[in-house]
Design a protein around this motif. Structure first.
Motif, PDB file in Angstrom:
ATOM      1  N   HIS A  89      28.180  52.083  29.714  1.00  0.00           N
ATOM      2  CA  HIS A  89      29.209  51.158  29.233  1.00  0.00           C
ATOM      3  C   HIS A  89      29.147  49.812  29.964  1.00  0.00           C
ATOM      4  CE1 HIS A  89      31.600  54.851  27.718  1.00  0.00           C
ATOM      5  NE2 HIS A  89      30.715  54.444  26.855  1.00  0.00           N
ATOM      6  N   PHE A  90      28.730  49.855  31.218  1.00  0.00           N
ATOM      7  CA  PHE A  90      28.615  48.597  31.967  1.00  0.00           C
ATOM      8  C   PHE A  90      27.336  47.859  31.551  1.00  0.00           C
ATOM      9  CE2 PHE A  90      31.559  51.252  34.220  1.00  0.00           C
ATOM     10  CZ  PHE A  90      32.605  50.365  34.403  1.00  0.00           C
ATOM     11  N   GLU A  91      26.308  48.638  31.169  1.00  0.00           N
ATOM     12  CA  GLU A  91      25.098  47.989  30.630  1.00  0.00           C
ATOM     13  C   GLU A  91      25.435  47.304  29.308  1.00  0.00           C
ATOM     14  OE1 GLU A  91      22.358  51.298  30.516  1.00  0.00           O
ATOM     15  OE2 GLU A  91      22.586  51.486  32.693  1.00  0.00           O
ATOM     16  N   PHE A  92      26.246  47.983  28.507  1.00  0.00           N
ATOM     17  CA  PHE A  92      26.670  47.403  27.230  1.00  0.00           C
ATOM     18  C   PHE A  92      27.476  46.122  27.481  1.00  0.00           C
ATOM     19  CE2 PHE A  92      29.741  46.664  23.910  1.00  0.00           C
ATOM     20  CZ  PHE A  92      28.954  46.718  22.768  1.00  0.00           C
ATOM     21  N   LEU A  93      28.391  46.191  28.433  1.00  0.00           N
ATOM     22  CA  LEU A  93      29.231  45.027  28.752  1.00  0.00           C
ATOM     23  C   LEU A  93      28.352  43.849  29.181  1.00  0.00           C
ATOM     24  CD1 LEU A  93      32.079  43.817  29.171  1.00  0.00           C
ATOM     25  CD2 LEU A  93      32.051  44.733  31.493  1.00  0.00           C
ATOM     26  N   ARG A  94      27.375  44.135  30.022  1.00  0.00           N
ATOM     27  CA  ARG A  94      26.489  43.054  30.483  1.00  0.00           C
ATOM     28  C   ARG A  94      25.757  42.412  29.306  1.00  0.00           C
ATOM     29  NH1 ARG A  94      22.818  43.604  35.491  1.00  0.00           N
ATOM     30  NH2 ARG A  94      24.275  45.299  35.615  1.00  0.00           N
ATOM     31  N   ASP A  95      25.208  43.244  28.412  1.00  0.00           N
ATOM     32  CA  ASP A  95      24.495  42.703  27.234  1.00  0.00           C
ATOM     33  C   ASP A  95      25.448  41.874  26.380  1.00  0.00           C
ATOM     34  OD1 ASP A  95      22.297  44.020  28.068  1.00  0.00           O
ATOM     35  OD2 ASP A  95      22.406  45.643  26.604  1.00  0.00           O
ATOM     36  N   TYR A  96      26.677  42.404  26.212  1.00  0.00           N
ATOM     37  CA  TYR A  96      27.661  41.671  25.396  1.00  0.00           C
ATOM     38  C   TYR A  96      27.911  40.292  26.021  1.00  0.00           C
ATOM     39  CZ  TYR A  96      31.918  40.021  23.300  1.00  0.00           C
ATOM     40  OH  TYR A  96      32.828  39.220  22.665  1.00  0.00           O
ATOM     41  N   LEU A  97      28.144  40.271  27.328  1.00  0.00           N
ATOM     42  CA  LEU A  97      28.479  39.008  28.003  1.00  0.00           C
ATOM     43  C   LEU A  97      27.333  38.003  27.896  1.00  0.00           C
ATOM     44  CD1 LEU A  97      30.135  40.552  31.184  1.00  0.00           C
ATOM     45  CD2 LEU A  97      31.314  39.210  29.435  1.00  0.00           C
ATOM     46  N   GLU A  98      26.120  38.501  28.055  1.00  0.00           N
ATOM     47  CA  GLU A  98      24.977  37.588  27.984  1.00  0.00           C
ATOM     48  C   GLU A  98      24.851  36.961  26.605  1.00  0.00           C
ATOM     49  OE1 GLU A  98      21.865  39.968  29.654  1.00  0.00           O
ATOM     50  OE2 GLU A  98      22.488  39.474  31.712  1.00  0.00           O
ATOM     51  N   LYS A  99      25.232  37.747  25.572  1.00  0.00           N
ATOM     52  CA  LYS A  99      25.159  37.201  24.201  1.00  0.00           C
ATOM     53  C   LYS A  99      26.369  36.324  23.904  1.00  0.00           C
ATOM     54  CE  LYS A  99      22.787  41.074  22.200  1.00  0.00           C
ATOM     55  NZ  LYS A  99      23.385  42.373  22.171  1.00  0.00           N
ATOM     56  N   ALA A 100      27.548  36.743  24.397  1.00  0.00           N
ATOM     57  CA  ALA A 100      28.802  36.089  23.984  1.00  0.00           C
ATOM     58  C   ALA A 100      29.082  34.788  24.728  1.00  0.00           C
ATOM     59  CB  ALA A 100      29.973  37.052  24.196  1.00  0.00           C
ATOM     60  N   ARG A 101      28.468  34.645  25.902  1.00  0.00           N
ATOM     61  CA  ARG A 101      28.921  33.543  26.775  1.00  0.00           C
ATOM     62  C   ARG A 101      28.820  32.162  26.127  1.00  0.00           C
ATOM     63  NH1 ARG A 101      24.334  34.301  31.351  1.00  0.00           N
ATOM     64  NH2 ARG A 101      22.583  34.011  29.969  1.00  0.00           N
ATOM     65  N   ASP A 102      27.835  31.965  25.269  1.00  0.00           N
ATOM     66  CA  ASP A 102      27.704  30.634  24.692  1.00  0.00           C
ATOM     67  C   ASP A 102      28.399  30.478  23.349  1.00  0.00           C
ATOM     68  OD1 ASP A 102      26.287  29.666  26.887  1.00  0.00           O
ATOM     69  OD2 ASP A 102      24.478  30.672  26.140  1.00  0.00           O
ATOM     70  N   SER A 103      28.901  31.603  22.811  1.00  0.00           N
ATOM     71  CA  SER A 103      29.525  31.491  21.484  1.00  0.00           C
ATOM     72  C   SER A 103      31.043  31.618  21.541  1.00  0.00           C
ATOM     73  CB  SER A 103      28.964  32.562  20.540  1.00  0.00           C
ATOM     74  OG  SER A 103      29.263  33.841  21.062  1.00  0.00           O
ATOM     75  N   GLN A 104      31.586  32.104  22.658  1.00  0.00           N
ATOM     76  CA  GLN A 104      33.036  32.340  22.731  1.00  0.00           C
ATOM     77  C   GLN A 104      33.738  31.214  23.496  1.00  0.00           C
ATOM     78  OE1 GLN A 104      34.546  35.031  21.199  1.00  0.00           O
ATOM     79  NE2 GLN A 104      32.489  35.464  20.411  1.00  0.00           N
ATOM     80  N   GLU A 105      34.901  30.879  23.008  1.00  0.00           N
ATOM     81  CA  GLU A 105      35.702  29.840  23.667  1.00  0.00           C
ATOM     82  C   GLU A 105      36.217  30.348  25.023  1.00  0.00           C
ATOM     83  OE1 GLU A 105      39.755  27.808  22.411  1.00  0.00           O
ATOM     84  OE2 GLU A 105      38.528  28.472  20.716  1.00  0.00           O
ATOM     85  N   LYS A 128      30.253  38.929  37.063  1.00  0.00           N
ATOM     86  CA  LYS A 128      29.640  38.002  38.039  1.00  0.00           C
ATOM     87  C   LYS A 128      28.117  37.999  37.876  1.00  0.00           C
ATOM     88  CE  LYS A 128      30.422  35.636  41.905  1.00  0.00           C
ATOM     89  NZ  LYS A 128      30.490  34.246  41.525  1.00  0.00           N
ATOM     90  N   GLN A 129      27.547  39.191  37.675  1.00  0.00           N
ATOM     91  CA  GLN A 129      26.086  39.263  37.529  1.00  0.00           C
ATOM     92  C   GLN A 129      25.624  38.596  36.232  1.00  0.00           C
ATOM     93  OE1 GLN A 129      25.778  43.535  37.809  1.00  0.00           O
ATOM     94  NE2 GLN A 129      24.847  43.407  39.842  1.00  0.00           N
ATOM     95  N   ALA A 130      26.410  38.808  35.164  1.00  0.00           N
ATOM     96  CA  ALA A 130      25.980  38.292  33.854  1.00  0.00           C
ATOM     97  C   ALA A 130      26.220  36.794  33.707  1.00  0.00           C
ATOM     98  CB  ALA A 130      26.678  39.048  32.736  1.00  0.00           C
ATOM     99  N   LEU A 131      27.315  36.313  34.323  1.00  0.00           N
ATOM    100  CA  LEU A 131      27.703  34.921  34.052  1.00  0.00           C
ATOM    101  C   LEU A 131      27.526  33.989  35.254  1.00  0.00           C
ATOM    102  CD1 LEU A 131      31.036  35.633  32.086  1.00  0.00           C
ATOM    103  CD2 LEU A 131      28.732  35.438  31.166  1.00  0.00           C
ATOM    104  N   THR A 132      27.228  34.540  36.411  1.00  0.00           N
ATOM    105  CA  THR A 132      27.111  33.816  37.682  1.00  0.00           C
ATOM    106  C   THR A 132      28.419  33.137  38.070  1.00  0.00           C
ATOM    107  OG1 THR A 132      24.818  33.447  37.181  1.00  0.00           O
ATOM    108  CG2 THR A 132      25.681  32.237  39.065  1.00  0.00           C
ATOM    109  N   ASN A 133      28.889  32.211  37.235  1.00  0.00           N
ATOM    110  CA  ASN A 133      30.182  31.604  37.542  1.00  0.00           C
ATOM    111  C   ASN A 133      31.145  31.837  36.362  1.00  0.00           C
ATOM    112  OD1 ASN A 133      32.240  30.280  38.655  1.00  0.00           O
ATOM    113  ND2 ASN A 133      31.365  28.223  38.477  1.00  0.00           N
ATOM    114  N   PRO A 134      31.836  33.000  36.348  1.00  0.00           N
ATOM    115  CA  PRO A 134      32.659  33.368  35.190  1.00  0.00           C
ATOM    116  C   PRO A 134      33.683  32.308  34.809  1.00  0.00           C
ATOM    117  CG  PRO A 134      32.409  35.241  36.647  1.00  0.00           C
ATOM    118  CD  PRO A 134      31.824  34.063  37.363  1.00  0.00           C
TER     119      PRO A 134
END
Ligand SMILES: C[S@@+](CC[C@H](N)C(=O)[O-])C[C@H]1O[C@@H](n2cnc3c(N)ncnc32)[C@H](O)[C@@H]1O
Length: 273
Positions: A89-105, A128-134
């Motif tokens: 579930h945390f692997e899924f979350l990481r993948d989601y964040l990496e995809k979502a970070r540039d498309s979500q407000e 923190k790992q996926a976004l570096t600076n959340p």
């Protein structure tokens, strides 16, 4: 077993079960009678504050401070959890964040039954790992639970090494925790704490949210409820998930047999339709 504990009649068991249900939505089946006796023996017994279950029940009914009721809920809920439980579930979350970070407000993640905090802090490390600076992505985590005791422990964010051993790699411990050699405790580092807000919340009550969530972890808590309450909770949560966002249950849980607005992805991960 009965010799060691005060007597609890079936009638009294029903009264306690009803009270627990009204307070939390948790239904105790008949075979849980000994669990109830065992847990409440903390308060009821020859050398305890209350000498009979009836006396304790009456005191709970009359409790105006809310303290006894809160203690009652704390001893009857099961808070078992650990860091990075069900890693998929945390692997899924990481993948989601990496995809979502540039498309979500903005990005909001909710740990809806956070217990002593291991789940939301594991989310925060993932953030923190996926976004570096959340903060650059307005990414935050909300963590809630019905047990005030658990919320206090979670906010403290201090874990004895025996609680983290085997669940967190050395690198994660080094990067995201501070170690106290005197006590052998690991405490969550400030940048990780800053990502999580803790709040008391009963899933059966109304939700005071004004933003929608990207991902909601509702893991290992539905087990407490009957189908009617499960349906009520998941449909209410669905109202607060972004279109195409996700609801994640425990790996041994599913929405089978319930009316809902999700499509199953895999690994107990559901996507809002
Ligand atoms: C087994 S823990 C799950 C912790 C974490 N989600 C995990 O999977 O490791 C279940 C948590 O659900 C909480 N809980 C039970 N009934 C609840 C309710 N009605 N509203 C909110 N939280 C509840 C309990 O207090 C407990 O901390």
């Amino acid at each position: 077993m009965e010799l060691d504990y005060p007597q609890l009649t079936d009638e009294q068991f029903k009264k306690f079960s009803k009270m627990l249900f009204e307070l939390s939505g948790i239904k105790l089946r008949d075979h849980k009678k000994y669990l109830l006796i065992h847990r409440l023996s903390k308060y009821v017994g020859p050398a305890k504050q209350f000498h009979s279950f009836e006396e304790y029940y009456q005191a709970l009914q009359a409790d105006e401070s809310g303290k006894m009721v809160s203690d009652f809920l704390n001893v009857l809920t099961t808070n078992f959890t650990f860091f990075f439980r069900e890693p998929v579930h945390f692997e899924f979350l990481r993948d989601y964040l990496e995809k979502a970070r540039d498309s979500q407000e903005y990005i909001r993640i909710w740990s809806a039954a956070c217990s002593s905090g291991e789940e939301p802090y594991s989310m925060a490390i993932t953030l923190k790992q996926a976004l570096t600076n959340p903060a650059d992505y307005d990414a935050k985590i909300l963590a809630t639970d019905i047990s005030r005791k658990m919320i206090h422990l979670a906010e403290a964010g201090v874990y004895h090494y025996t609680k983290v051993r085997g669940h967190l790699e050395d690198k994660l411990l080094k990067d995201y925790f501070n170690f106290d050699k005197e006590t052998n405790d690991f405490s969550v580092a400030q940048p990780i704490r800053d990502l999580v807000s803790f709040r008391y919340m009963n899933l059966l009550e109304s939700f005071p949210f004004n933003k929608l969530f990207d991902v909601v972890f509702l893991r290992n808590v539905l087990i407490y409820f009957e189908n009617k309450e499960k349906e009520y909770i998941i449909n209410k949560i669905a109202n607060y998930i972004k279109p195409g966002g996700y609801l994640i249950l425990g790996l041994s849980e599913s929405l089978v047999g319930l009316q809902h607005r999700f499509k199953i992805n895999r690994n107990s991960i559901y996507q809002k339709l």
